[in-house]
Design an enzyme around this catalytic site. Structure first.
Site, PDB file in Angstrom:
ATOM      1  N   LYS A   1     -12.869   0.459   7.012  1.00 37.42           N
ATOM      2  CA  LYS A   1     -13.576  -0.280   5.960  1.00 37.42           C
ATOM      3  C   LYS A   1     -14.668  -1.176   6.528  1.00 37.42           C
ATOM      4  O   LYS A   1     -15.800  -1.158   6.085  1.00 37.42           O
ATOM      5  CB  LYS A   1     -12.597  -1.136   5.143  1.00 37.42           C
TER       6      LYS A   1
ATOM      7  N   ASP B   1      -0.550  -5.511   9.479  1.00 35.32           N
ATOM      8  CA  ASP B   1      -1.494  -4.459   9.136  1.00 35.32           C
ATOM      9  C   ASP B   1      -2.835  -5.133   8.841  1.00 35.32           C
ATOM     10  O   ASP B   1      -2.966  -5.870   7.868  1.00 35.32           O
ATOM     11  CB  ASP B   1      -0.990  -3.680   7.916  1.00 35.32           C
TER      12      ASP B   1
ATOM     13  N   TRP C   1       0.857  -1.189   0.000  1.00 37.57           N
ATOM     14  CA  TRP C   1       0.000   0.000   0.000  1.00 37.57           C
ATOM     15  C   TRP C   1       0.895   1.243   0.000  1.00 37.57           C
ATOM     16  O   TRP C   1       1.836   1.320   0.797  1.00 37.57           O
ATOM     17  CB  TRP C   1      -0.897  -0.053   1.240  1.00 37.57           C
TER      18      TRP C   1
ATOM     19  N   ALA D   1      -6.366  -4.147   8.042  1.00 41.41           N
ATOM     20  CA  ALA D   1      -7.296  -3.071   7.680  1.00 41.41           C
ATOM     21  C   ALA D   1      -8.585  -3.613   7.062  1.00 41.41           C
ATOM     22  O   ALA D   1      -9.507  -2.840   6.801  1.00 41.41           O
ATOM     23  CB  ALA D   1      -6.625  -2.098   6.714  1.00 41.41           C
TER      24      ALA D   1
HETATM   25  C1  LIG Z   1      -3.483  -1.692   3.849  1.00 44.22           C
HETATM   26  C2  LIG Z   1      -4.057  -0.556   4.634  1.00 44.22           C
HETATM   27  N1  LIG Z   1      -3.599  -0.326   5.853  1.00 44.22           N
HETATM   28  C3  LIG Z   1      -4.066   0.668   6.603  1.00 44.22           C
HETATM   29  C4  LIG Z   1      -5.044   1.512   6.132  1.00 44.22           C
HETATM   30  C5  LIG Z   1      -5.444   2.629   7.050  1.00 44.22           C
HETATM   31  O1  LIG Z   1      -6.721   2.983   7.132  1.00 44.22           O
HETATM   32  P1  LIG Z   1      -7.260   4.166   8.039  1.00 44.22           P
HETATM   33  O2  LIG Z   1      -6.130   4.972   8.551  1.00 44.22           O
HETATM   34  O3  LIG Z   1      -8.161   4.935   7.156  1.00 44.22           O
HETATM   35  O4  LIG Z   1      -7.996   3.492   9.159  1.00 44.22           O
HETATM   36  C6  LIG Z   1      -5.558   1.327   4.840  1.00 44.22           C
HETATM   37  C7  LIG Z   1      -6.557   2.217   4.272  1.00 44.22           C
HETATM   38  O5  LIG Z   1      -6.780   2.314   3.113  1.00 44.22           O
HETATM   39  C8  LIG Z   1      -5.045   0.240   4.075  1.00 44.22           C
HETATM   40  O6  LIG Z   1      -5.484  -0.015   2.851  1.00 44.22           O
END
Ligand SMILES: Cc1ncc(COP(=O)(O)O)c(C=O)c1O
Length: 410
Positions: free
Chosen positions: A246, A211, A130, A213
């Site tokens: 999400k 991670d 990402w 998410a």
């Molecule tokens: C792989 C991944 N990690 C972490 C996040 C972090 O999300 P947020 O900070 O919006 O909770 C995202 C959001 O798109 C993601 O795709």
């Protein structure tokens, strides 16, 4: 003071959002930004969230500060959701959890903790990963390196190469892993691959940083964290950054948590004191409203059941679009290899085409995806899938024709 600052290029994904909004074509399709969309193209407020929010507002008697660790009941529920209520790391009192401003906040606090504990450690991130992982972790001052993970052109996971690279990493280094629904590739490890990886991490004394998410976007809430639970069972130290953007649709409320597993209870207490100090020195305290909603849903059997159903509906919609797009692409191109889209999981897959094709899809067909050809499958609708598949087929054909012509001239 500011004379030395030159204007930066906009963030790639945010820049794409702006371009999409400015595009007046009725045919435009947004496969770029990573948010869930329903069949009407909306990113809805979940029904369980609406109901929980009313409970939260009705029961709220103060706006006074909470704490650097956030809401205690949120942290306890999140830990149980991720690890399971009777996980040995929890019963052994080796876990500590703090609420954080979204998954990004949790990743950044985790990075700061690593830097405080082992400033010389390198964090190994998957290639590809990402886009925001690099600035989020890198700006804490840690060294980053990539390990081979997925080849977008062949749609294959490079598991052997991944193990080989990590086998050469020095003890104490950190390995960032996507717990499920890998972003951007949609390619996850099998149960057997998780086990081989765990054995390697043990043997090489590497620390996993997970991670998480997209819990619930792959198979279900438990199956998606099977690898995480095994890691936390078999390794002495693990970091887990979770996000509820999400799966609870709480994007703008900024709801996440950092779970840290330590070797024993007294180490866990020491780690916790550092995490609190890090939080205090960056943002002092996480925002409360979204975490209050999440805690209310996780604690109430009825609300939780509604959430599980709504989450399944989001997951099924994405899976249905994966199947539909794969079939349309196979029909439009005669190429059976597009079946990879159906097999992958979560919100994203990489189409596996060069940036020139991505640009032409945007310029000629108003189809927006990131430069690495990442598609958000939740941007596909039954009414636009034929259009998207035809456009991809046309542009891939013309790219192949150009490549053949260039090769002939050469
Ligand atoms: C792989 C991944 N990690 C972490 C996040 C972090 O999300 P947020 O900070 O919006 O909770 C995202 C959001 O798109 C993601 O795709």
């Amino acid at each position: 003071m500011f004379q030395m600052l030159n204007r930066l290029n906009p963030d790639a994904i945010l820049g794409l959002m702006t371009q999409f909004r400015a595009d007046s074509s009725a045919m435009k399709v947004d496969l770029g930004v990573g948010v869930f969309r329903d069949l009407s193209g909306n990113t809805p407020v979940l029904d369980c969230v609406r109901r929980a929010e009313q409970n939260v507002l009705a029961g709220q008697i103060t706006k006074s500060y909470v704490s650097a660790a956030g809401r205690e009941e949120f942290n306890v529920s999140v830990e149980a959701l991720v690890l399971g209520s009777s996980h040995p790391a929890r019963t052994g009192r080796r876990t500590r959890t703090v609420q954080a401003p979204g998954g990004c906040g949790a990743l950044r606090v985790g990075a700061e903790l690593i830097r405080v504990a082992t400033p010389a450690a390198t964090v190994h991130v998957s290639d590809p990963t990402w886009g925001n992982h690099i600035p989020l972790l890198g700006s804490s001052g840690l060294r980053l390196e990539r390990y081979p993970y997925y080849d977008a052109a062949t749609h294959e996971l490079h598991f052997e190469a991944m193990l080989e690279r990590l086998d050469g990493a020095p003890a104490g280094d950190v390995v960032l892993l996507h717990a499920c629904c890998h972003n951007p590739s949609g390619a996850d490890l099998t149960a057997a691959q998780w086990q081989s990886l765990i054995e390697l991490l043990q043997r090489r004394r590497l620390v996993p940083f997970l991670d998480l998410a997209y819990q619930g976007f792959g198979d279900d809430l438990d199956a998606d964290v099977a690898g995480v639970r095994r890691l936390a069972e078999q390794l002495p130290e693990v970091l887990i950054a979770t996000s509820y953007s999400k799966n609870l649709g709480l994007y703008r409320e900024r709801v996440g948590a950092l779970i840290v597993v330590s070797e024993n209870e007294s180490r866990a207490d020491a780690v916790y004191s550092h995490v609190l100090q890090i939080a205090r020195s960056i943002y002092s305290m996480p925002p409360d409203h979204g975490a209050a909603i999440a805690a209310c849903i996780l604690a109430d059997a009825g609300l939780r059941e509604s959430w599980v159903h709504e989450l399944a509906a989001m997951r099924d919609r994405i899976k249905a679009m994966r199947t539909l797009l794969a079939r349309h692409l196979q029909a439009a191109t005669g190429d059976a290899s597009y079946g990879f889209i159906e097999r992958q999981r979560g919100m994203f897959s990489l189409l596996g085409v060069p940036t020139t094709v991505v640009d032409r899809l945007r310029e000629r067909h108003h189809i927006y995806m990131t430069g690495d050809s990442r598609m958000n499958l939740a941007g596909i609708m039954p009414h636009n899938v034929g259009y998207v598949a035809a456009a991809i087929a046309a542009e891939c054909n013309s790219a192949t024709a150009t490549a053949t012509a260039t090769a002939r001239i050469a």
